[in-house]
Design a protein around this motif. Structure first.
Motif, PDB file in Angstrom:
ATOM      1  N   LEU A  57       0.834  -1.203   0.000  1.00  0.00           N
ATOM      2  CA  LEU A  57       0.000   0.000   0.000  1.00  0.00           C
ATOM      3  C   LEU A  57       0.868   1.252   0.000  1.00  0.00           C
ATOM      4  CD1 LEU A  57      -2.858  -0.985   2.486  1.00  0.00           C
ATOM      5  CD2 LEU A  57      -2.983  -0.793   0.003  1.00  0.00           C
ATOM      6  N   VAL A  58       1.937   1.232   0.827  1.00  0.00           N
ATOM      7  CA  VAL A  58       2.829   2.394   0.889  1.00  0.00           C
ATOM      8  C   VAL A  58       3.558   2.570  -0.445  1.00  0.00           C
ATOM      9  CG1 VAL A  58       4.864   3.355   2.026  1.00  0.00           C
ATOM     10  CG2 VAL A  58       3.107   2.226   3.378  1.00  0.00           C
ATOM     11  N   SER A  60       2.627   1.430  -3.563  1.00  0.00           N
ATOM     12  CA  SER A  60       1.776   1.669  -4.727  1.00  0.00           C
ATOM     13  C   SER A  60       1.020   2.990  -4.670  1.00  0.00           C
ATOM     14  CB  SER A  60       0.777   0.514  -4.878  1.00  0.00           C
ATOM     15  OG  SER A  60      -0.038   0.424  -3.717  1.00  0.00           O
ATOM     16  N   ASP A  61       0.771   3.507  -3.474  1.00  0.00           N
ATOM     17  CA  ASP A  61      -0.025   4.732  -3.334  1.00  0.00           C
ATOM     18  C   ASP A  61       0.856   5.924  -3.012  1.00  0.00           C
ATOM     19  OD1 ASP A  61      -2.693   2.943  -1.625  1.00  0.00           O
ATOM     20  OD2 ASP A  61      -2.251   3.182  -3.773  1.00  0.00           O
ATOM     21  N   ASN A  62       0.399   7.095  -3.454  1.00  0.00           N
ATOM     22  CA  ASN A  62       1.071   8.356  -3.091  1.00  0.00           C
ATOM     23  C   ASN A  62       0.458   8.856  -1.797  1.00  0.00           C
ATOM     24  OD1 ASN A  62       2.392  10.759  -2.896  1.00  0.00           O
ATOM     25  ND2 ASN A  62       1.428  11.704  -4.700  1.00  0.00           N
ATOM     26  N   ILE A  63       1.085   8.553  -0.681  1.00  0.00           N
ATOM     27  CA  ILE A  63       0.488   8.876   0.624  1.00  0.00           C
ATOM     28  C   ILE A  63       0.538  10.364   0.920  1.00  0.00           C
ATOM     29  CG2 ILE A  63       1.022   6.598   1.553  1.00  0.00           C
ATOM     30  CD1 ILE A  63       3.414   7.745   2.896  1.00  0.00           C
ATOM     31  N   TYR A  64       1.294  11.117   0.108  1.00  0.00           N
ATOM     32  CA  TYR A  64       1.346  12.561   0.328  1.00  0.00           C
ATOM     33  C   TYR A  64       0.338  13.324  -0.537  1.00  0.00           C
ATOM     34  CZ  TYR A  64       5.770  11.516   2.657  1.00  0.00           C
ATOM     35  OH  TYR A  64       6.713  11.031   3.512  1.00  0.00           O
ATOM     36  N   LEU A 120       2.688  16.730   5.045  1.00  0.00           N
ATOM     37  CA  LEU A 120       4.019  17.332   5.037  1.00  0.00           C
ATOM     38  C   LEU A 120       4.169  18.304   3.863  1.00  0.00           C
ATOM     39  CD1 LEU A 120       6.179  14.213   5.900  1.00  0.00           C
ATOM     40  CD2 LEU A 120       5.384  15.999   7.454  1.00  0.00           C
ATOM     41  N   ASN A 121       3.172  19.181   3.729  1.00  0.00           N
ATOM     42  CA  ASN A 121       3.154  20.098   2.579  1.00  0.00           C
ATOM     43  C   ASN A 121       4.384  20.990   2.517  1.00  0.00           C
ATOM     44  OD1 ASN A 121       0.677  19.095   1.715  1.00  0.00           O
ATOM     45  ND2 ASN A 121      -0.467  20.498   3.041  1.00  0.00           N
ATOM     46  N   ASP A 122       4.888  21.387   3.677  1.00  0.00           N
ATOM     47  CA  ASP A 122       6.033  22.300   3.709  1.00  0.00           C
ATOM     48  C   ASP A 122       7.373  21.580   3.663  1.00  0.00           C
ATOM     49  OD1 ASP A 122       4.208  24.314   6.092  1.00  0.00           O
ATOM     50  OD2 ASP A 122       4.212  24.391   3.896  1.00  0.00           O
ATOM     51  N   LYS A 128      10.368  13.892   2.660  1.00  0.00           N
ATOM     52  CA  LYS A 128       9.231  12.982   2.447  1.00  0.00           C
ATOM     53  C   LYS A 128       9.713  11.579   2.089  1.00  0.00           C
ATOM     54  CE  LYS A 128       5.963  16.548   0.890  1.00  0.00           C
ATOM     55  NZ  LYS A 128       5.109  17.004  -0.224  1.00  0.00           N
ATOM     56  N   ASN A 129      10.692  11.543   1.182  1.00  0.00           N
ATOM     57  CA  ASN A 129      11.216  10.226   0.791  1.00  0.00           C
ATOM     58  C   ASN A 129      11.897   9.533   1.950  1.00  0.00           C
ATOM     59  OD1 ASN A 129      10.304  10.555  -1.823  1.00  0.00           O
ATOM     60  ND2 ASN A 129      12.225  11.470  -2.541  1.00  0.00           N
ATOM     61  N   HIS A 130      12.594  10.320   2.776  1.00  0.00           N
ATOM     62  CA  HIS A 130      13.266   9.742   3.948  1.00  0.00           C
ATOM     63  C   HIS A 130      12.252   9.104   4.907  1.00  0.00           C
ATOM     64  CE1 HIS A 130      16.015   9.222   7.278  1.00  0.00           C
ATOM     65  NE2 HIS A 130      15.193   9.912   8.044  1.00  0.00           N
ATOM     66  N   LEU A 131      11.167   9.849   5.164  1.00  0.00           N
ATOM     67  CA  LEU A 131      10.144   9.316   6.085  1.00  0.00           C
ATOM     68  C   LEU A 131       9.468   8.088   5.491  1.00  0.00           C
ATOM     69  CD1 LEU A 131       8.552  12.625   7.403  1.00  0.00           C
ATOM     70  CD2 LEU A 131      10.168  11.130   8.565  1.00  0.00           C
ATOM     71  N   LYS A 132       9.209   8.158   4.171  1.00  0.00           N
ATOM     72  CA  LYS A 132       8.581   7.007   3.536  1.00  0.00           C
ATOM     73  C   LYS A 132       9.507   5.791   3.573  1.00  0.00           C
ATOM     74  CE  LYS A 132       6.098   5.682  -0.660  1.00  0.00           C
ATOM     75  NZ  LYS A 132       5.624   6.138  -1.982  1.00  0.00           N
ATOM     76  N   THR A 133      10.808   6.039   3.368  1.00  0.00           N
ATOM     77  CA  THR A 133      11.780   4.942   3.448  1.00  0.00           C
ATOM     78  C   THR A 133      11.830   4.355   4.850  1.00  0.00           C
ATOM     79  OG1 THR A 133      13.114   5.949   1.706  1.00  0.00           O
ATOM     80  CG2 THR A 133      14.194   4.309   3.097  1.00  0.00           C
ATOM     81  N   ARG A 134      11.812   5.221   5.855  1.00  0.00           N
ATOM     82  CA  ARG A 134      11.809   4.737   7.235  1.00  0.00           C
ATOM     83  C   ARG A 134      10.581   3.877   7.522  1.00  0.00           C
ATOM     84  NH1 ARG A 134      12.473   9.163  11.637  1.00  0.00           N
ATOM     85  NH2 ARG A 134      11.988   7.293  12.854  1.00  0.00           N
ATOM     86  N   LEU A 135       9.432   4.324   6.972  1.00  0.00           N
ATOM     87  CA  LEU A 135       8.212   3.534   7.174  1.00  0.00           C
ATOM     88  C   LEU A 135       8.352   2.163   6.509  1.00  0.00           C
ATOM     89  CD1 LEU A 135       5.327   3.323   8.198  1.00  0.00           C
ATOM     90  CD2 LEU A 135       4.554   4.406   6.075  1.00  0.00           C
TER      91      LEU A 135
END
Length: 427
Positions: A57-58, A60-64, A120-122, A128-135
């Motif tokens: 899910l993370v 395939s989807d754009n969570i931002y 995380l608009n700002d 964003k990529n770092h947080l997504k990678t951590r997830l």
């Protein structure tokens, strides 16, 4: 007290009944153990499947995205949490992995909530990529721990079946021998022969494996004596073999324990061993009231190294960083791989200033002794976060989170920096 031959036969018969009862009880007990092991196996498979779906899910989807609907992810994460709460009974070793899964699941939930809260608009794309990678890493750790737990459960199934099958076979063999030889031949023995056999068994029990020499020869006892002498010969050989096998098993066990606690790439401690050592140092700190400091370091622009030079060079770089760290830390310090290109150094009996000094030595050593790739120097830098145990009620995971936040600040401030957690003031 004098025991008649008929009483001996009676005693042997009762013994056979007891052995049979033990066999039946052992079979029932084994079935329960295997059933429990299969329930654990089913549980670990479900956990791994949930973790894989969450990762998909993370991925395939754009969570931002502003129109992203997090309901599916949250529902599945809630199911995973309920599944973890309904875990079957686990062994202490398995429970350690279960606790790690619970911890990672909580962290993943918190991180996803933070990422989805305001999209995380700002924030920059790198953050964003770092947080997504951590997830993704946390979900992968949940899956990996589930696989490890599944392997342990499968081994338990094999061990239970093997051990009980051997035990039942031995009991059956003993029972058959008692019925065939005890019932048909003990009734025809002579007093002297019985006494000599009794003495031989007593000597055998004390470890003196000697042959029986009957004063009165008889057909009834010749076969028993032959079997007994053969058994003694095999027992004397088996005692030596058992001692050798015990040493082999102990050596193999030590090797397996080391492999289970070592990261296969860098050969430093893996995440599981890191958390075990962290909990141990927390207990020691609480007992003797000494300082405990932690360094979390991350290789800057590591993805660029993989993209430009390939993953093989990236792996060599991680091993090189570990070599530098091991050279600069103290003998009492502990280095472990936290995940990806992140490493943690546990510094017992060390304050923040000492941690900063060690971190600087690592940075300087990495500059002087850089990795050589195709005859050229590969210069990389490290961003480091330092935290120190202030509140004795803090957990090892909380100590890691403080260091991670400090390291995140180092990344934001330009990388190749050493930052101290805001909850710690350098001495």
């Amino acid at each position: 007290m004098k025991v008649s031959l008929s009483q001996r036969i009676y005693f042997f018969t009762v013994s056979c009944c007891i052995l049979f009862a033990v066999i039946v009880g052992s079979i029932i007990w084994s079935f329960q153990k295997v059933e429990l092991a299969f329930s654990r196996e089913h549980y670990t498979q479900k956990v791994a499947n949930h973790a894989n779906i969450l990762k998909q899910l993370v991925t395939s989807d754009n969570i931002y995205a502003s129109d992203y609907n997090a309901d599916n992810w949250l529902k599945l994460q809630s199911k995973l949490m309920n599944l973890l709460k309904s875990a079957p009974e686990l062994t202490p070793q398995q429970q350690i992995i279960q606790n790690s899964i619970n911890s990672q699941n909580q962290s993943a939930k918190q991180l996803f909530s933070k990422m989805n809260e305001n999209k995380l608009n700002d924030a920059s794309e790198s953050i964003k990529n770092h947080l997504k990678t951590r997830l993704m890493i946390q979900l992968e750790v949940i899956r990996a721990d589930s696989v490890q737990l599944s392997n342990m459960v499968q081994k338990d199934i094999y061990d239970v079946v093997q051990r009980q099958a051997l035990f039942i076979f031995i009991l059956l063999a003993v029972s058959i021998l008692i019925l065939l030889y005890g019932s048909s031949r003990l009734s025809k023995v002579f007093k002297v022969s019985l006494s000599e056999v009794k003495n031989a068994f007593e000597n055998n029990h004390s470890g003196n494996f000697q042959k029986i020499k009957l004063s009165n020869q008889s057909d009834e006892f010749d076969s028993i004596v032959t079997a007994f002498n053969l058994m003694n010969h095999k027992l004397s050989e088996t005692m030596v073999s058992l001692a050798m096998m015990k040493n082999i098993v102990e050596d193999r066990t030590r090797v397996l324990e080391q492999l289970s606690n070592t990261d296969p790439l860098t050969k430093v401690a893996n995440r599981r061993a890191l958390f075990e050592r962290g909990d141990l140092e927390l207990s020691r700190t609480d007992r003797i009231h000494n300082n405990l400091t932690l360094i979390l370091l991350d290789c800057d622009y590591f993805k660029n190294v993989n993209d430009v030079h390939g993953h093989q060079i990236g792996d060599e770089l991680l091993k090189h960083i570990c070599k530098i760290c091991n050279k600069e830390i103290r003998s009492i310090d502990f280095l472990g791989r936290y995940g990806g290109e992140e490493f943690i150094i546990i510094l017992p009996d060390c304050d923040v200033d000492g941690g900063i000094e060690i971190a600087k030595r690592i940075q300087n050593s990495l500059i002087k002794d850089c990795l050589i790739v195709e005859g050229k120097e590969l210069n990389v830098t490290l961003s480091m976060g330092i935290s120190m145990l202030i509140d004795k009620s803090e957990t090892f995971e909380q100590l890691i989170n403080k260091a991670d936040q400090a390291m995140y600040v180092a990344k934001e401030n330009g990388r190749n920096r050493i930052e101290v957690s805001t909850s710690v003031s350098p001495v």
